[in-house]
Design a protein around this motif. Structure first.
Motif, PDB file in Angstrom:
ATOM      1  N   MET A  22       0.975  -1.236  -0.209  1.00  0.00           N
ATOM      2  CA  MET A  22       0.144   0.030  -0.155  1.00  0.00           C
ATOM      3  C   MET A  22       0.942   1.359   0.085  1.00  0.00           C
ATOM      4  O   MET A  22       1.682   1.092   0.597  1.00  0.00           O
ATOM      5  CB  MET A  22      -1.101   0.039   1.223  1.00  0.00           C
ATOM      6  N   THR A  23       0.664   2.241  -0.750  1.00  0.00           N
ATOM      7  CA  THR A  23       1.200   3.383  -0.379  1.00  0.00           C
ATOM      8  C   THR A  23       0.903   4.101   1.013  1.00  0.00           C
ATOM      9  O   THR A  23       0.071   3.679   1.649  1.00  0.00           O
ATOM     10  CB  THR A  23       0.629   4.619  -1.517  1.00  0.00           C
ATOM     11  N   SER A  24       1.537   5.083   1.327  1.00  0.00           N
ATOM     12  CA  SER A  24       1.542   5.715   2.491  1.00  0.00           C
ATOM     13  C   SER A  24       0.155   6.083   2.837  1.00  0.00           C
ATOM     14  O   SER A  24      -0.450   5.813   3.811  1.00  0.00           O
ATOM     15  CB  SER A  24       2.799   6.756   2.892  1.00  0.00           C
ATOM     16  N   TRP A  25      -0.288   6.897   2.073  1.00  0.00           N
ATOM     17  CA  TRP A  25      -1.583   7.547   2.074  1.00  0.00           C
ATOM     18  C   TRP A  25      -2.712   6.548   2.039  1.00  0.00           C
ATOM     19  O   TRP A  25      -3.773   6.521   2.765  1.00  0.00           O
ATOM     20  CB  TRP A  25      -1.964   8.584   0.945  1.00  0.00           C
ATOM     21  N   GLU A  26      -2.444   5.474   1.211  1.00  0.00           N
ATOM     22  CA  GLU A  26      -3.682   4.411   1.172  1.00  0.00           C
ATOM     23  C   GLU A  26      -3.552   3.540   2.592  1.00  0.00           C
ATOM     24  O   GLU A  26      -4.861   3.430   3.072  1.00  0.00           O
ATOM     25  CB  GLU A  26      -3.230   3.337   0.077  1.00  0.00           C
ATOM     26  N   PHE A  27      -2.569   3.425   3.294  1.00  0.00           N
ATOM     27  CA  PHE A  27      -2.442   2.862   4.440  1.00  0.00           C
ATOM     28  C   PHE A  27      -3.158   3.821   5.602  1.00  0.00           C
ATOM     29  O   PHE A  27      -3.973   3.428   6.726  1.00  0.00           O
ATOM     30  CB  PHE A  27      -1.202   2.413   4.929  1.00  0.00           C
ATOM     31  N   PHE A  28      -2.908   5.117   5.360  1.00  0.00           N
ATOM     32  CA  PHE A  28      -3.263   5.975   6.181  1.00  0.00           C
ATOM     33  C   PHE A  28      -5.028   5.894   6.252  1.00  0.00           C
ATOM     34  O   PHE A  28      -5.552   5.976   7.462  1.00  0.00           O
ATOM     35  CB  PHE A  28      -2.895   7.437   6.036  1.00  0.00           C
ATOM     36  N   ASP A  29      -5.396   6.112   4.931  1.00  0.00           N
ATOM     37  CA  ASP A  29      -6.867   5.864   4.878  1.00  0.00           C
ATOM     38  C   ASP A  29      -7.532   4.750   5.211  1.00  0.00           C
ATOM     39  O   ASP A  29      -8.367   4.340   6.202  1.00  0.00           O
ATOM     40  CB  ASP A  29      -7.371   5.874   3.307  1.00  0.00           C
ATOM     41  N   TYR A  30      -6.727   3.517   4.987  1.00  0.00           N
ATOM     42  CA  TYR A  30      -7.235   1.915   5.430  1.00  0.00           C
ATOM     43  C   TYR A  30      -7.236   2.086   7.155  1.00  0.00           C
ATOM     44  O   TYR A  30      -8.242   1.624   7.679  1.00  0.00           O
ATOM     45  CB  TYR A  30      -6.205   1.279   4.865  1.00  0.00           C
ATOM     46  N   LEU A  31      -6.245   2.555   7.694  1.00  0.00           N
ATOM     47  CA  LEU A  31      -6.051   2.371   9.102  1.00  0.00           C
ATOM     48  C   LEU A  31      -7.204   3.175   9.899  1.00  0.00           C
ATOM     49  O   LEU A  31      -7.747   3.028  10.921  1.00  0.00           O
ATOM     50  CB  LEU A  31      -4.603   2.965   9.687  1.00  0.00           C
ATOM     51  N   LEU A  32      -7.218   4.253   9.240  1.00  0.00           N
ATOM     52  CA  LEU A  32      -8.262   5.284   9.883  1.00  0.00           C
ATOM     53  C   LEU A  32      -9.782   4.827   9.758  1.00  0.00           C
ATOM     54  O   LEU A  32     -10.680   4.608  10.588  1.00  0.00           O
ATOM     55  CB  LEU A  32      -8.318   6.647   9.066  1.00  0.00           C
ATOM     56  N   GLU A  33     -10.021   4.229   8.417  1.00  0.00           N
ATOM     57  CA  GLU A  33     -11.410   3.722   8.148  1.00  0.00           C
ATOM     58  C   GLU A  33     -11.614   2.278   8.944  1.00  0.00           C
ATOM     59  O   GLU A  33     -12.756   2.362   9.772  1.00  0.00           O
ATOM     60  CB  GLU A  33     -11.237   3.474   6.679  1.00  0.00           C
ATOM     61  N   LYS A  34     -10.605   1.266   8.859  1.00  0.00           N
ATOM     62  CA  LYS A  34     -10.806   0.139   9.575  1.00  0.00           C
ATOM     63  C   LYS A  34     -10.366  -0.092  11.227  1.00  0.00           C
ATOM     64  O   LYS A  34     -11.168  -0.874  11.771  1.00  0.00           O
ATOM     65  CB  LYS A  34     -10.222  -0.917   8.778  1.00  0.00           C
ATOM     66  N   ALA A  35      -9.413   0.610  11.359  1.00  0.00           N
ATOM     67  CA  ALA A  35      -9.135   0.544  12.928  1.00  0.00           C
ATOM     68  C   ALA A  35      -9.386   1.844  13.518  1.00  0.00           C
ATOM     69  O   ALA A  35      -9.223   1.708  14.863  1.00  0.00           O
ATOM     70  CB  ALA A  35      -7.640   0.275  13.020  1.00  0.00           C
ATOM     71  N   ASN A  36      -9.623   2.936  13.034  1.00  0.00           N
ATOM     72  CA  ASN A  36      -9.941   4.272  13.614  1.00  0.00           C
ATOM     73  C   ASN A  36      -8.680   4.953  14.321  1.00  0.00           C
ATOM     74  O   ASN A  36      -8.701   5.265  15.484  1.00  0.00           O
ATOM     75  CB  ASN A  36     -10.973   4.242  14.573  1.00  0.00           C
ATOM     76  N   VAL A  37      -7.566   4.540  13.701  1.00  0.00           N
ATOM     77  CA  VAL A  37      -5.984   4.779  14.322  1.00  0.00           C
ATOM     78  C   VAL A  37      -5.622   5.641  13.150  1.00  0.00           C
ATOM     79  O   VAL A  37      -5.636   5.495  11.909  1.00  0.00           O
ATOM     80  CB  VAL A  37      -5.373   3.620  14.535  1.00  0.00           C
ATOM     81  N   VAL A  38      -5.037   6.967  13.884  1.00  0.00           N
ATOM     82  CA  VAL A  38      -4.443   7.885  13.067  1.00  0.00           C
ATOM     83  C   VAL A  38      -2.792   7.660  13.116  1.00  0.00           C
ATOM     84  O   VAL A  38      -2.295   7.796  14.330  1.00  0.00           O
ATOM     85  CB  VAL A  38      -4.713   9.224  13.421  1.00  0.00           C
ATOM     86  N   GLY A  39      -2.197   7.635  11.844  1.00  0.00           N
ATOM     87  CA  GLY A  39      -0.748   7.783  11.977  1.00  0.00           C
ATOM     88  C   GLY A  39      -0.425   9.017  11.004  1.00  0.00           C
ATOM     89  O   GLY A  39      -1.167   9.651  10.288  1.00  0.00           O
TER      90      GLY A  39
END
Ligand code: MLT
Length: 404
Positions: free
Chosen positions: A352-369
């Motif tokens: 995943m690109t960095s921003w794809e992972f950002f969106d994925y993590l926010l959406e699926k785990a509600n975690v912000v990095g």
């Protein structure tokens, strides 16, 4: 007709952490029921240590009495704080730095962006890639970076020094000779460090080519290993080639209080010109000094109680770093950092690109990095998590990530 500083128009997008803030706010509005855990910006979460609170209260009371009231602070900082810094951060570590070489300010972010002002626009800067975006953006605003290439996401007149897994996230000496070299160790964003011997190589290089190193040591309190320098002035020859930036934000939780300082040794020169008086002139003209109350709070950082309490606070955050590092490692992530720094640098899964992972993590785990690519092209495919959350939130965030 009035014209704007065109350099501002060259900046692509908004400041990294503002972009993240906006994205998270939009997600939160759309999903008000979700508990978001923020491990993005490196902002502290623990209350100020009791010794600092006592000092703040005492200073506030002084301001209530005409006999002890303080107006404008001396523009380079109160003697009591400059002396405490010189003794504790430098002389006790064997570094030859005097109190009058310390310039107290309202934070290292401002200093790291303002310091370029005393240098000519002709100077070429070298930065690590990935890098804390303030160094580059402030040089863009000044007009020192040339043109932006959206394809490579680089500036034509900036020397990028890739910090990748291959070189253990430590920059190599650049092929092209720079004038100003920005180094930050322990590193933001990768959490990596370099040894004293490695840093000595940079000092010898800078002295040889006549470059100046702007050394950001904001995270030095997080160093746990022996051979990692806390200050660039631990190395020989640094007084003639290095400026050091320090912050009270990370070692003492002052992100909302604001205090930092810059060290410029008296013999540091650019060509024939001494830099100490130039920065003093800039400080005196553009700045009225950090507030008395805040400088008294800074002094308390060096009190015996303050030192003990802050050691505990740093240990608290470093325990979070361990939770993140070990938790993600056991879940199969490739992770680094987190040993001498409060940042954990991980490879994004499944390409995943960095921003794809950002969106994925926010959406699926509600975690912000923080997406690694926000720090520069070599950060693509990486992601940064901060250890500055609360312990409970950190544990929960990692449990959520493991469950993905
Ligand atoms: C970060 O998250 O990189 C830092 O908190 C930013 C800063 O210190 O200004």
């Amino acid at each position: 007709m009035v014209k704007v500083n065109d350099n501002y128009l060259k900046l692509p997008g908004s400041y990294l952490f503002s972009t993240i803030g906006k994205k998270v706010a939009a997600f939160s509005t759309e999903h008000p029921d979700k508990k978001i855990i923020r491990l993005g910006i490196g902002d502290v979460t623990q209350p100020l240590a009791p010794a600092i609170i006592t000092a703040l209260h005492g200073a506030v009371d002084e301001m209530a009495d005409a006999a002890t009231f303080h107006g404008y602070a001396p523009d380079l900082g109160y003697e009591f704080l400059r002396n405490a810094i010189a003794k504790n951060d430098y002389q006790d570590r064997g570094c030859d730095i005097a109190a009058d070489e310390i310039f107290v300010s309202d934070g290292a972010k401002c200093d790291s962006s303002n310091i370029q002002e005393i240098f000519s626009l002709d100077n070429k800067i070298a930065v690590c890639d990935p890098v804390y975006p303030v160094y580059v953006d402030s040089n863009v605003m000044a007009g020192r970076t040339g043109t932006w290439d959206p394809k490579t996401e680089t500036w034509s007149d900036v020397i990028y020094m890739p910090c990748t897994a291959e070189n253990d996230f430590a920059p190599e000496l650049p092929k092209e000779t720079p004038d100003l070299i920005y180094l930050c160790f322990p590193n933001n964003p990768t959490g990596s460090t370099i040894t004293k011997d490695q840093l000595q190589v940079w000092i010898d290089y800078a002295n040889k080519v006549g470059a100046i190193i702007i050394y950001d040591a904001a995270y030095e309190a997080y160093i746990s290993e022996e051979n990692v320098p806390h200050s660039i002035y631990e190395c020989e020859g640094a007084r003639t080639c290095a400026i050091e930036l320090r912050s009270f934000s990370k070692n003492a939780g002052f992100t909302g209080v604001r205090l930092g300082f810059t060290v410029i040794p008296k013999e540091l020169k650019a060509g024939e010109t001494n830099l100490h008086p130039l920065w003093a002139r800039r400080h005196g003209t553009k700045y009225n000094g950090a507030p008395y109350i805040v400088q008294r709070a800074g002094e308390a950082v060096y009190s015996p109680e303050g030192k003990v309490q802050l050691k505990e606070q740093v240990a608290y955050y470093m325990n979070n770093a361990k939770v993140i590092y070990e938790g993600l490692k056991s879940a199969g992530y490739t992770v680094s950092g987190g040993v001498n720094a409060p940042y954990i640098w991980l490879k994004t899964p499944d390409k995943m690109t960095s921003w794809e992972f950002f969106d994925y993590l926010l959406e699926k785990a509600n975690v912000v990095g923080t997406p690694g690519s926000g720090f520069g092209p070599s950060g693509e495919g990486y992601f940064r998590l901060t250890a500055f959350g609360s312990y409970d939130n950190t544990v929960e965030a990692i449990e959520r990530m493991k469950a993905l």
